[in-house]
Structure formats: C-alpha cells, structure tokens
Design a protein around this motif. Structure first.
Motif, PDB file in Angstrom:
ATOM      1  N   GLY A  85       6.416-172.210  35.016  1.00  0.00           N
ATOM      2  CA  GLY A  85       7.085-173.341  35.327  1.00  0.00           C
ATOM      3  C   GLY A  85       6.869-173.916  36.491  1.00  0.00           C
ATOM      4  O   GLY A  85       5.357-174.368  36.487  1.00  0.00           O
ATOM      5  N   THR A  88       9.774-176.050  43.294  1.00  0.00           N
ATOM      6  CA  THR A  88      10.376-177.053  43.699  1.00  0.00           C
ATOM      7  C   THR A  88      10.918-176.866  45.104  1.00  0.00           C
ATOM      8  O   THR A  88      10.682-175.676  45.500  1.00  0.00           O
ATOM      9  N   LEU A  93      11.500-173.297  39.044  1.00  0.00           N
ATOM     10  CA  LEU A  93      12.194-173.937  37.867  1.00  0.00           C
ATOM     11  C   LEU A  93      11.276-173.182  36.765  1.00  0.00           C
ATOM     12  O   LEU A  93      10.167-173.419  36.640  1.00  0.00           O
ATOM     13  N   ASP A  96      11.658-173.518  30.983  1.00  0.00           N
ATOM     14  CA  ASP A  96      13.004-173.867  29.945  1.00  0.00           C
ATOM     15  C   ASP A  96      13.731-175.162  30.521  1.00  0.00           C
ATOM     16  O   ASP A  96      14.206-176.081  29.875  1.00  0.00           O
ATOM     17  N   GLU A  97      13.836-174.842  32.113  1.00  0.00           N
ATOM     18  CA  GLU A  97      14.490-175.976  32.648  1.00  0.00           C
ATOM     19  C   GLU A  97      14.045-177.109  32.799  1.00  0.00           C
ATOM     20  O   GLU A  97      14.313-178.216  33.054  1.00  0.00           O
ATOM     21  N   LEU A  98      12.593-177.196  32.513  1.00  0.00           N
ATOM     22  CA  LEU A  98      11.670-178.178  32.631  1.00  0.00           C
ATOM     23  C   LEU A  98      11.504-179.096  31.335  1.00  0.00           C
ATOM     24  O   LEU A  98      11.079-180.117  31.070  1.00  0.00           O
ATOM     25  N   GLY A  99      12.338-178.391  30.229  1.00  0.00           N
ATOM     26  CA  GLY A  99      12.099-178.894  28.715  1.00  0.00           C
ATOM     27  C   GLY A  99      10.995-178.994  28.207  1.00  0.00           C
ATOM     28  O   GLY A  99      10.588-179.558  27.299  1.00  0.00           O
ATOM     29  N   THR A 102      10.071-172.316  26.185  1.00  0.00           N
ATOM     30  CA  THR A 102      10.794-171.187  26.468  1.00  0.00           C
ATOM     31  C   THR A 102      10.052-170.270  27.008  1.00  0.00           C
ATOM     32  O   THR A 102       8.849-169.883  26.759  1.00  0.00           O
ATOM     33  N   SER A 146      16.265-162.895  40.396  1.00  0.00           N
ATOM     34  CA  SER A 146      16.182-164.011  39.267  1.00  0.00           C
ATOM     35  C   SER A 146      16.411-163.338  37.950  1.00  0.00           C
ATOM     36  O   SER A 146      16.869-164.221  37.123  1.00  0.00           O
TER      37      SER A 146
END
Length: 208
Positions: A85, A88, A93, A96-99, A102, A146
């Motif tokens: 990931g 930040t 992040l 997955d949250e970055l698009g 997965t 997490s």
C-alpha cells in the motif's frame, strides 16, 4: 490418476519438517524462497506443470500474543499483504483503498473446512504476509489493531495465494515465536518444527 497436493515452504528446514509428517506418495513439498515475491514466482513455476490439485503455504511463523501462543498450529482463513500500500500523513493505506487491487486473499473454504476437521486444535484466523518481519512492540501493536482477526505473521502466504490463481489454496503455520521485539532466546524452533511435522500428517487426509 489422482493429482498430488503441493506444499511450498520458504526454506529447506521447513520443507524437511513437512516431509517428516506428510504422505510421500501424495504430497510434494518444495522450498521456494523467502518473501512474497520469491514465493509467488517459485509457486507459479511449479503449478505451471498442471500436476497438482491444490497448494498449501506451510512453515513456521510469529503468533500475535493473546491470539496464537508459541507451539500452536494456525490455519489461515485469509492471507493478507499487510505492507502492500502507501504511507500517508494519516497512516498506512492498503492497496485496496488506493484502487490498485486487493491485499486480502481468502483460503479455499472447502479445503479450510477439511483441514479444520483434521486439525481441531488449530487456531483459525487471518495470517498477515510481510516483507519485513516485525521487530518492535509498536509495529506489533499497530498490526494487531489494524488486523483484529490476524493470529500470525509470515512472509510467503499472500504470494503463494496469488500464484494459486484459482487452484485451492490454504496456509498452515506452526508458531515459533511471538510477534514483537526480536528475542531469539524466546524462539522455540524445535517445538515449532515438531508441531509442523505432526500437522502435516493430516494434509493429504484433508485434501484427498
């Protein structure tokens, strides 16, 4: 012809422990290297032959304190790339949250159910895959917070799961040390390898 089960480990010592307990006629055990990249590449090379019915990532691992004690056996419900990931100012992040795909891959439900039946004392939970083994309490606490379902950390499971590419996949780990500050004196490698050998005796029964 019945296709064998492929079990991949990181290093030769883990492979030897698995072979000591596994059915040699139906289980092929190969060390493929340390870390998710080596594990994915080595597993993909072996699976490209089309000779296997399923693949298991196996070996020793660190257990999260209070979730998986040293000497226990862990079965992964999911293999999670916990450091895939971006950083930040507000924290990590996941990819997955970055698009960009997965970071979470589930183990095959039927294979996991069969392994759980054969290894009723095993602890079932998520196994996080890391390229850098945790060595501080701060990192251990962050990971535990997490990933509340994580019971262990290792370095290959996610890579093997990616290489499985739809073939039934599972992750089996024997806990040799707690996740956290590195204390080699607290590691119980002999006990973990013995537990891994014992558990490996049930692999073909579950897969077959």
């Amino acid at each position: 012809m019945t296709l064998p089960l492929l079990v991949v480990t990181a290093v030769a010592a883990e492979a030897e422990a698995v072979r000591a307990g596994a059915d040699p006629d139906n289980v092929v055990v190969e060390p493929v290297g340390v870390g998710p990249a080596a594990a994915a590449a080595g597993t993909a090379r072996l699976l490209a032959t089309g000779r296997y019915r399923a693949v298991v990532s196996a070996g020793i691992a660190g257990g999260f304190p209070g979730r998986a004690p040293v000497g226990s056996i862990v079965l992964g419900a999911r293999s999670i790339a916990a450091d895939l990931g971006a950083e930040t100012p507000d924290g990590f992040l996941p990819v997955d949250e970055l698009g960009f795909g997965t970071s979470v891959l589930s183990c095959d439900p039927a294979l996991l159910k069969a392994l759980t039946a054969e290894l009723p004392e095993a602890i079932v939970g998520d196994v996080v895959t890391l390229s850098t083994v945790t060595g501080t309490k701060r990192t251990a606490d962050r990971l535990a917070e997490s990933y509340p379902q994580a019971v262990a950390e290792a370095m290959e499971g996610y890579g093997v799961a990616v290489a499985a590419a739809g073939l039934p996949f599972a992750e089996l780990r024997a806990i040799s040390n707690p996740v956290g500050p590195r204390d080699r004196a607290a590691w119980r490698l002999r006990e973990a390898f013995a537990a891994l050998s014992t558990a490996s005796g049930q692999l073909w029964t579950a897969c077959g």
